[in-house]
Design an enzyme around this catalytic site. Structure first.
Site, PDB file in Angstrom:
ATOM      1  N   CYS A  12      94.345   7.996-138.872  1.00 21.02           N
ATOM      2  CA  CYS A  12      94.273   8.370-139.765  1.00 21.02           C
ATOM      3  C   CYS A  12      94.975   6.949-140.000  1.00 21.02           C
ATOM      4  O   CYS A  12      94.943   5.713-139.274  1.00 21.02           O
ATOM      5  CB  CYS A  12      95.791   8.799-140.306  1.00 21.02           C
ATOM      6  SG  CYS A  12      97.274   7.692-139.180  1.00 21.02           S
ATOM      7  N   HIS A  41     100.511   7.222-129.201  1.00 19.29           N
ATOM      8  CA  HIS A  41     100.439   7.381-128.957  1.00 19.29           C
ATOM      9  C   HIS A  41      99.193   7.844-127.994  1.00 19.29           C
ATOM     10  O   HIS A  41      98.417   8.524-128.039  1.00 19.29           O
ATOM     11  CB  HIS A  41     101.307   8.997-129.062  1.00 19.29           C
ATOM     12  CG  HIS A  41     102.654   8.604-128.338  1.00 19.29           C
ATOM     13  ND1 HIS A  41     103.898   9.644-129.780  1.00 19.29           N
ATOM     14  CD2 HIS A  41     103.441   7.826-128.054  1.00 19.29           C
ATOM     15  CE1 HIS A  41     104.714   9.430-129.506  1.00 19.29           C
ATOM     16  NE2 HIS A  41     104.670   8.061-128.761  1.00 19.29           N
ATOM     17  N   CYS A  95     104.042   2.685-140.927  1.00 23.24           N
ATOM     18  CA  CYS A  95     102.990   2.882-141.746  1.00 23.24           C
ATOM     19  C   CYS A  95     103.461   3.158-143.532  1.00 23.24           C
ATOM     20  O   CYS A  95     105.413   4.609-143.041  1.00 23.24           O
ATOM     21  CB  CYS A  95     102.846   4.661-141.436  1.00 23.24           C
ATOM     22  SG  CYS A  95     101.928   6.083-142.824  1.00 23.24           S
ATOM     23  N   HIS A 123     111.440  12.079-131.240  1.00 22.16           N
ATOM     24  CA  HIS A 123     110.211  11.566-130.960  1.00 22.16           C
ATOM     25  C   HIS A 123     110.159  10.046-132.202  1.00 22.16           C
ATOM     26  O   HIS A 123     111.480  10.305-132.337  1.00 22.16           O
ATOM     27  CB  HIS A 123     108.844  12.260-132.037  1.00 22.16           C
ATOM     28  CG  HIS A 123     107.557  11.670-132.515  1.00 22.16           C
ATOM     29  ND1 HIS A 123     107.831  11.025-133.544  1.00 22.16           N
ATOM     30  CD2 HIS A 123     107.031  11.771-131.835  1.00 22.16           C
ATOM     31  CE1 HIS A 123     106.589  10.577-133.323  1.00 22.16           C
ATOM     32  NE2 HIS A 123     105.822  11.299-132.984  1.00 22.16           N
ATOM     33  N   GLU A 125     109.521   8.549-134.192  1.00 20.51           N
ATOM     34  CA  GLU A 125     109.440   8.475-135.672  1.00 20.51           C
ATOM     35  C   GLU A 125     110.942   9.375-136.212  1.00 20.51           C
ATOM     36  O   GLU A 125     111.904   8.994-137.360  1.00 20.51           O
ATOM     37  CB  GLU A 125     108.424   9.254-136.673  1.00 20.51           C
ATOM     38  CG  GLU A 125     108.549   9.539-138.367  1.00 20.51           C
ATOM     39  CD  GLU A 125     107.191  10.561-138.436  1.00 20.51           C
ATOM     40  OE1 GLU A 125     106.116  10.267-138.200  1.00 20.51           O
ATOM     41  OE2 GLU A 125     107.813  11.116-139.666  1.00 20.51           O
ATOM     42  N   THR A 161     106.431  13.108-141.203  1.00 22.14           N
ATOM     43  CA  THR A 161     105.627  13.488-141.548  1.00 22.14           C
ATOM     44  C   THR A 161     104.156  13.697-140.652  1.00 22.14           C
ATOM     45  O   THR A 161     102.795  14.833-141.128  1.00 22.14           O
ATOM     46  CB  THR A 161     104.254  12.018-141.826  1.00 22.14           C
ATOM     47  OG1 THR A 161     104.559  11.337-140.163  1.00 22.14           O
ATOM     48  CG2 THR A 161     104.944  10.837-142.280  1.00 22.14           C
ATOM     49  N   CYS A 189     102.392  14.228-144.406  1.00 21.48           N
ATOM     50  CA  CYS A 189     101.476  13.851-144.451  1.00 21.48           C
ATOM     51  C   CYS A 189     100.021  14.486-144.838  1.00 21.48           C
ATOM     52  O   CYS A 189      99.940  15.379-143.958  1.00 21.48           O
ATOM     53  CB  CYS A 189     101.451  12.614-143.462  1.00 21.48           C
ATOM     54  SG  CYS A 189      99.798  12.249-143.384  1.00 21.48           S
ATOM     55  N   ASN A 219     100.979  14.908-133.107  1.00 22.33           N
ATOM     56  CA  ASN A 219     100.134  15.272-133.916  1.00 22.33           C
ATOM     57  C   ASN A 219      99.048  16.445-133.284  1.00 22.33           C
ATOM     58  O   ASN A 219      98.204  16.924-132.990  1.00 22.33           O
ATOM     59  CB  ASN A 219      99.448  15.272-134.312  1.00 22.33           C
ATOM     60  CG  ASN A 219      98.679  13.390-134.392  1.00 22.33           C
ATOM     61  OD1 ASN A 219      97.689  13.841-134.163  1.00 22.33           O
ATOM     62  ND2 ASN A 219      99.944  12.916-134.091  1.00 22.33           N
ATOM     63  N   SER A 261      96.042   9.460-133.793  1.00 18.38           N
ATOM     64  CA  SER A 261      96.154   8.355-132.226  1.00 18.38           C
ATOM     65  C   SER A 261      94.793   8.001-131.541  1.00 18.38           C
ATOM     66  O   SER A 261      95.241   7.041-131.281  1.00 18.38           O
ATOM     67  CB  SER A 261      97.407   7.901-132.472  1.00 18.38           C
ATOM     68  OG  SER A 261      98.088   9.376-131.479  1.00 18.38           O
TER      69      SER A 261
END
Ligand code: SF4
Length: 575
Positions: A12, A41, A95, A123, A125, A161, A189, A219, A261
């Site tokens: 992304c 990751h 990001c 996680h 984030e 996100t 996102c 994700n 990723s």
């Protein structure tokens, strides 16, 4: 077997940006260069970074030196401070969309709001965002958390996100029902949304969906869940080696999607591996056609045929060029050998753009070294038969092509080889192809070429320039990893596509002017068709109506096959 790759698959914006920054830091930042925790990751990407000199820093030492890249997921502010206090220079690759959530958490927690974050426990984030919320942060990661939370006073609800939209919406509604008056910020996102929608669409259209990505990527896991929720068979793989070929051969329609990723080169290998599996339900003829197309691609035969077609067209357009057979043979042999030798000399770089071709060439490297040397010698013999000038010109072109990547200047200088000149690749290839197709097979090119040959050389070079820019876009990831400053990396994909369209318009305009003024024969109007084809391809690619894959490469090279056919047709019409 039909293989369909999701429109939104692979890096992304945030991951690509972090990767670009890390690769850039590997070349320019003060050493040693680290990422704080794995940058993304994905083990393949981490392995690549290690090889380029970017290591993973897991603990913050008392004293440190060098550069630390903050990953796309971001980190808590106090961790950032500790890294800076230890003496590291920080490159923040968080990001921008994650930064937005961090800033919301900081803004509302400072105003006294509780910040409920819907995210995955542990996680990076999530830990980073909670760091910005401080004591006001509350994590909701499961139904159990949902039952136990009790926000005091005013509150906001934020999302990690990469959270699942449906779950976020369901949980936020439930919290709002129990504690009215909160504010919901859907911070999922867009890229995640589109990826998840695509996964659901693919699941409906496929018999099985292969989800490519790191095992610890949140994700990627979510994409696999979405496919399974739709009742479609799913195969989660990290690399092509994890593919279960026997299981895949039972299916006809295979969808492929990938986490944010997952690097392109991993996706490409997986897609090509699946395409190479013979489905028990596929007709043999179809498999045979695919294998031939792939062999032509991996052995550089399409490229050589494109060069031969250009020379053939030139021999119809200019009277001074020797026989079509001789011109085509010189171009075929020299372009095949130059491109093959270059690929054999830089397999590592090639393995990021086209791993299967790199593997094919590696397996047969002795054979291809022999074939390309023989082809180069044959091209020189044929050029020598045309004349001494042709022979010397081809020798000069072949020498510079072979030495294109070789460091000629001493270490320490930023430009040490022809390759290091920013944007030199398409220019170099276009001039070489133009000369090989138009000047080398002509007896009238030496000592000074006639005006028609100069005009034709310009048209041929411009056509190859447009073709080379397409190839640069396809090779962008490997070029970036290799640290090459190609035009595509300098100006971006969008602008490169615009340059291709401008080159196509210029090609058509020059062809019209040169034929209208009688400088070159009317057969050169065939370039109008070529220009229209290139313009159309670039336009479709810009609108994402065509994917960057084997088919696109074939369509670009095939545009040269149109040239001699159109020139021949014009010649017949004129007689
Ligand atoms: S998924 Fe979205 S928020 Fe996360 S890194 Fe990628 S672009 Fe940024």
């Amino acid at each position: 077997m039909k293989v369909q790759l999701a429109q939104v698959a692979g890096f992304c914006m945030g991951v690509r940006r972090a990767m670009d920054m890390a690769l850039d830091a590997a070349r320019t930042a003060s050493k040693p260069v680290y990422t704080f925790g794995p940058l993304i990751h994905n083990p393949s990407a981490i392995e690549l970074l290690e090889r380029t000199g970017v290591h993973v820093l897991s603990e913050i030492p008392q004293k440190g030196k060098g550069t630390v890249i903050i990953r796309a997921h971001g980190i808590p502010p106090e961790t950032k401070k500790r890294l800076a206090d230890a003496g590291f220079f920080l490159v923040d690759a968080t990001c921008p969309r994650v930064v937005k959530v961090q800033m919301l958490a900081r803004h509302y927690s400072r105003k006294g709001y509780s910040c409920i974050l819907v995210g995955d426990k542990g996680h990076p984030e999530v830990m980073g965002i909670l760091g910005y919320a401080g004591e006001k942060g509350i994590l909701v990661s499961c139904d159990e958390d949902l039952k136990t939370i009790s926000p005091a006073g005013r509150y906001v609800i934020l999302a990690q996100t990469t959270q699942d939209r449906e779950r976020f919406s369901r949980w936020s509604k439930e919290i709002m029902k129990r504690y009215p008056g909160g504010r919901v910020f859907d911070t999922i996102c867009d890229s995640t949304r589109r990826r998840q929608d695509e996964a659901a669409r693919l699941a409906k259209a496929s018999d099985l969906v292969v989800v490519v990505g790191g095992r610890s990527s949140a994700n990627t896991k979510r994409l696999a869940e979405i496919v399974e929720e739709k009742g479609t068979a799913c195969m989660a793989v990290e690399t092509a080696e994890d593919l279960d070929r026997t299981r895949l051969s039972r299916y006809r329609k295979i969808g492929v999607t990938a986490g944010a990723s997952t690097p392109n080169w991993v996706i490409t290998t997986v897609v090509r591996e699946i395409e190479s599996i013979r489905s028990a339900k596929d007709p043999l003829f179809r498999q045979a056609v695919y294998r031939i197309l792939r062999l032509f691609h991996e052995a550089n035969l399409w490229t050589a045929l494109a060069g031969a077609a250009l020379a053939l067209a030139a021999s119809i357009m200019a009277p001074g060029i020797v026989s079509a057979l001789s011109a085509g043979s010189i171009a075929f042999c020299s372009i095949f050998s130059m491109h093959t030798i270059n690929r054999l000399m830089d397999m590592e770089h090639g393995s990021y753009n086209d791993p299967l071709r790199a593997r094919f060439l590696k397996t047969h490297k002795v054979l291809f070294a022999l074939l390309s040397t023989t082809a180069l010698l044959l091209a020189h013999v044929l050029a020598w038969k045309v004349g001494n000038g042709s022979f010397l010109l081809l020798l000069a072109l072949a020498t510079s092509a072979v030495f294109y990547r070789v460091h000629i200047l001493p270490a320490g200088l930023s430009i040490r080889s022809l390759r290091d000149l920013p944007g030199s690749k398409p220019l170099f290839i276009s001039v070489t192809w133009g000369a090989v197709a138009v000047l080398v097979p002509s007896r009238e090119a030496f000592p000074l070429p006639d005006a028609d040959l100069v005009g034709l050389f310009m048209l041929a070079s411009l056509a190859v320039f447009a073709r080379s820019l397409f190839m640069e876009i396809l090779d962008a990831q490997g070029d970036l990893i290799a640290g090459w400053e190609t035009l595509t990396l300098l100006v971006g994909e969008k602008k490169t596509l615009r340059i291709i369209r401008m080159a196509s318009v210029a090609l058509a305009a020059i062809a019209l002017v040169l034929t209208a003024t009688g400088i070159i024969r009317h057969e050169a109007l065939a370039f109008l068709l070529f220009a229209a084809w290139m313009y159309g391809l670039s336009h479709r690619m810009g609108h994402k109506r065509i994917r960057q894959n084997l088919r696109l490469e074939f369509l670009v090279e095939a545009s040269f096959l149109v040239l001699p056919a159109a020139a021949f047709l014009i010649a017949i019409l004129r007689t």
